[in-house]
Design an enzyme around this catalytic site. Structure first.
Site, PDB file in Angstrom:
ATOM      1  N   GLY A  12       7.362   2.820 -13.749  1.00 26.93           N
ATOM      2  CA  GLY A  12       6.567   1.891 -14.551  1.00 26.93           C
ATOM      3  C   GLY A  12       6.160   2.522 -15.872  1.00 26.93           C
ATOM      4  O   GLY A  12       5.028   2.370 -16.324  1.00 26.93           O
ATOM      5  N   VAL A  65      10.929  -0.337  -7.857  1.00 20.87           N
ATOM      6  CA  VAL A  65      10.451   0.637  -6.865  1.00 20.87           C
ATOM      7  C   VAL A  65      10.256   0.007  -5.488  1.00 20.87           C
ATOM      8  O   VAL A  65      10.283   0.705  -4.470  1.00 20.87           O
ATOM      9  CB  VAL A  65       9.142   1.324  -7.316  1.00 20.87           C
ATOM     10  CG1 VAL A  65       9.349   2.104  -8.603  1.00 20.87           C
ATOM     11  CG2 VAL A  65       8.002   0.320  -7.452  1.00 20.87           C
ATOM     12  N   ASN A  93       3.571   5.592 -10.876  1.00 23.57           N
ATOM     13  CA  ASN A  93       2.672   4.773 -11.688  1.00 23.57           C
ATOM     14  C   ASN A  93       2.907   3.270 -11.517  1.00 23.57           C
ATOM     15  O   ASN A  93       2.005   2.484 -11.762  1.00 23.57           O
ATOM     16  CB  ASN A  93       2.827   5.163 -13.163  1.00 23.57           C
ATOM     17  CG  ASN A  93       2.084   4.244 -14.096  1.00 23.57           C
ATOM     18  OD1 ASN A  93       0.860   4.234 -14.145  1.00 23.57           O
ATOM     19  ND2 ASN A  93       2.830   3.431 -14.842  1.00 23.57           N
ATOM     20  N   SER A 145      -6.605   3.837  -8.173  1.00 22.26           N
ATOM     21  CA  SER A 145      -7.561   3.005  -8.895  1.00 22.26           C
ATOM     22  C   SER A 145      -8.943   3.152  -8.281  1.00 22.26           C
ATOM     23  O   SER A 145      -9.077   3.439  -7.082  1.00 22.26           O
ATOM     24  CB  SER A 145      -7.140   1.535  -8.826  1.00 22.26           C
ATOM     25  OG  SER A 145      -8.170   0.681  -9.283  1.00 22.26           O
ATOM     26  N   TYR A 158      -4.724  -5.323  -3.692  1.00 18.34           N
ATOM     27  CA  TYR A 158      -4.568  -4.160  -4.576  1.00 18.34           C
ATOM     28  C   TYR A 158      -5.359  -2.960  -4.052  1.00 18.34           C
ATOM     29  O   TYR A 158      -4.863  -1.830  -4.012  1.00 18.34           O
ATOM     30  CB  TYR A 158      -5.046  -4.556  -5.979  1.00 18.34           C
ATOM     31  CG  TYR A 158      -4.810  -3.529  -7.060  1.00 18.34           C
ATOM     32  CD1 TYR A 158      -3.525  -3.265  -7.521  1.00 18.34           C
ATOM     33  CD2 TYR A 158      -5.879  -2.866  -7.645  1.00 18.34           C
ATOM     34  CE1 TYR A 158      -3.311  -2.344  -8.541  1.00 18.34           C
ATOM     35  CE2 TYR A 158      -5.680  -1.937  -8.668  1.00 18.34           C
ATOM     36  CZ  TYR A 158      -4.393  -1.688  -9.114  1.00 18.34           C
ATOM     37  OH  TYR A 158      -4.188  -0.776 -10.121  1.00 18.34           O
ATOM     38  N   ALA A 160      -6.208  -2.432  -0.976  1.00 20.37           N
ATOM     39  CA  ALA A 160      -5.556  -1.979   0.253  1.00 20.37           C
ATOM     40  C   ALA A 160      -4.378  -1.064  -0.071  1.00 20.37           C
ATOM     41  O   ALA A 160      -4.193  -0.012   0.557  1.00 20.37           O
ATOM     42  CB  ALA A 160      -5.086  -3.173   1.083  1.00 20.37           C
ATOM     43  N   ALA A 161      -3.586  -1.461  -1.053  1.00 19.46           N
ATOM     44  CA  ALA A 161      -2.422  -0.662  -1.443  1.00 19.46           C
ATOM     45  C   ALA A 161      -2.852   0.691  -2.003  1.00 19.46           C
ATOM     46  O   ALA A 161      -2.329   1.741  -1.615  1.00 19.46           O
ATOM     47  CB  ALA A 161      -1.585  -1.426  -2.466  1.00 19.46           C
ATOM     48  N   LYS A 162      -3.801   0.668  -2.904  1.00 19.12           N
ATOM     49  CA  LYS A 162      -4.239   1.916  -3.543  1.00 19.12           C
ATOM     50  C   LYS A 162      -5.001   2.807  -2.566  1.00 19.12           C
ATOM     51  O   LYS A 162      -4.885   4.031  -2.599  1.00 19.12           O
ATOM     52  CB  LYS A 162      -5.097   1.604  -4.766  1.00 19.12           C
ATOM     53  CG  LYS A 162      -4.345   0.873  -5.888  1.00 19.12           C
ATOM     54  CD  LYS A 162      -3.159   1.660  -6.397  1.00 19.12           C
ATOM     55  CE  LYS A 162      -2.537   1.025  -7.623  1.00 19.12           C
ATOM     56  NZ  LYS A 162      -1.363   1.773  -8.115  1.00 19.12           N
ATOM     57  N   ILE A 191      -9.463   0.653 -18.036  1.00 13.81           N
ATOM     58  CA  ILE A 191      -8.695   1.266 -19.117  1.00 13.81           C
ATOM     59  C   ILE A 191      -8.083   0.158 -19.959  1.00 13.81           C
ATOM     60  O   ILE A 191      -7.588  -0.837 -19.427  1.00 13.81           O
ATOM     61  CB  ILE A 191      -7.573   2.169 -18.550  1.00 13.81           C
ATOM     62  CG1 ILE A 191      -8.134   3.185 -17.540  1.00 13.81           C
ATOM     63  CG2 ILE A 191      -6.832   2.878 -19.686  1.00 13.81           C
ATOM     64  CD1 ILE A 191      -9.110   4.195 -18.097  1.00 13.81           C
TER      65      ILE A 191
END
Length: 247
Positions: A12, A65, A93, A145, A158, A160-162, A191
């Site tokens: 990414g 990916v 990333n 994150s 999101y 859960a994934a991170k 950011i």
């Protein structure tokens, strides 16, 4: 025997934090930068141009990916045409968001985020890790994150994934530390990127102790340090970069 050309792969890497990381690595290190993208070839080439403009070397490589077959096929094909290449640094990333309240979340909104962020980490890392272990050196840096640490409403998928990548980072680091391969995660807060353009910065910065959003370049400096030999005694860590919003 000719020395191998050493590469840093940034998944990414065409925009946002990924682009900033590619540029910073080109400034700070001797690595050739391998810029992964999924669909936006023009943006990937813009990143490559920026790398070359500061005197760095790089290439672009296209694969999703989330697709294990594509990851294997494209990386194997690239390595076959770069016999003297060694991917020594991996920055995981690539990630997407499909925000929404869990009550209304559709299966695809869950699956696509998990597949890109979490499965993407597995697909790329699993394919490259053997060479790092054989070489007895490597740097794996996972972009996570603040959402994966403290959670965030509307981001159950999101987070859960991170959060899963954070746990995987700690576990994998312990498995391979003896081989001089470190595994760390960087957890940005708010950011300034395309991903946060829709947010109300004026209101949200009231919640941030330093009273502003961060810059992608600030994240890139941290990643560049972790990718260097200077960070050889740091592994299994999740490093926050969030202006104090969650520390």
């Amino acid at each position: 025997m000719k020395d191998k050309t050493k590469y840093a792969l940034v998944t990414g890497g065409s925009r946002g934090i990924g682009r900033a990381i590619c540029i910073q690595l080109a400034k700070d290190t001797d690595y050739s930068i391998l810029i992964n993208y999924n669909s936006n070839e023009a943006a990937a080439n813009e990143t490559l141009d920026a790398v070359k403009k500061i005197g760095g070397l790089g290439e672009i490589i296209k694969f999703d990916v989330a697709n294990p077959e594509a990851v294997k096929q494209q990386l194997d094909a690239w390595l076959n045409t770069h016999e003297n290449a060694l991917i020594e640094v991996l920055i995981n990333n690539a990630g997407i968001t499909k925000d929404g309240l869990f009550l209304w979340m559709q299966p695809n909104d869950w699956d696509s985020v998990i597949k890109t962020s979490l499965n993407g980490f597995f697909n790329v890392t699993n394919h490259l890790i053997k060479e790092m272990l054989l070489n007895k050196y490597g740097r794996i840096i996972n972009m996570v994150s603040v959402s994966g640490l403290k959670g965030a409403p509307g981001q159950t998928n999101y987070a859960a994934a991170k959060g899963a990548i954070i746990a995987a980072t700690k576990s994998l680091a312990q498995e391979i530390a003896k081989k001089n391969v470190t595994v760390n995660a960087v957890a940005p807060g708010f950011i300034k990127t395309d991903m946060t353009n829709h947010l109300d910065e004026k209101e949200l910065k009231k919640l941030i102790p330093v009273s502003r959003f961060g810059d992608a370049e600030e994240v890139a400096h941290l990643v560049s340090f972790l990718a260097s030999k200077k960070a050889s005694y740091i592994t299994g860590e999740i490093i926050n970069i969030n202006g104090g919003i969650y520390s």
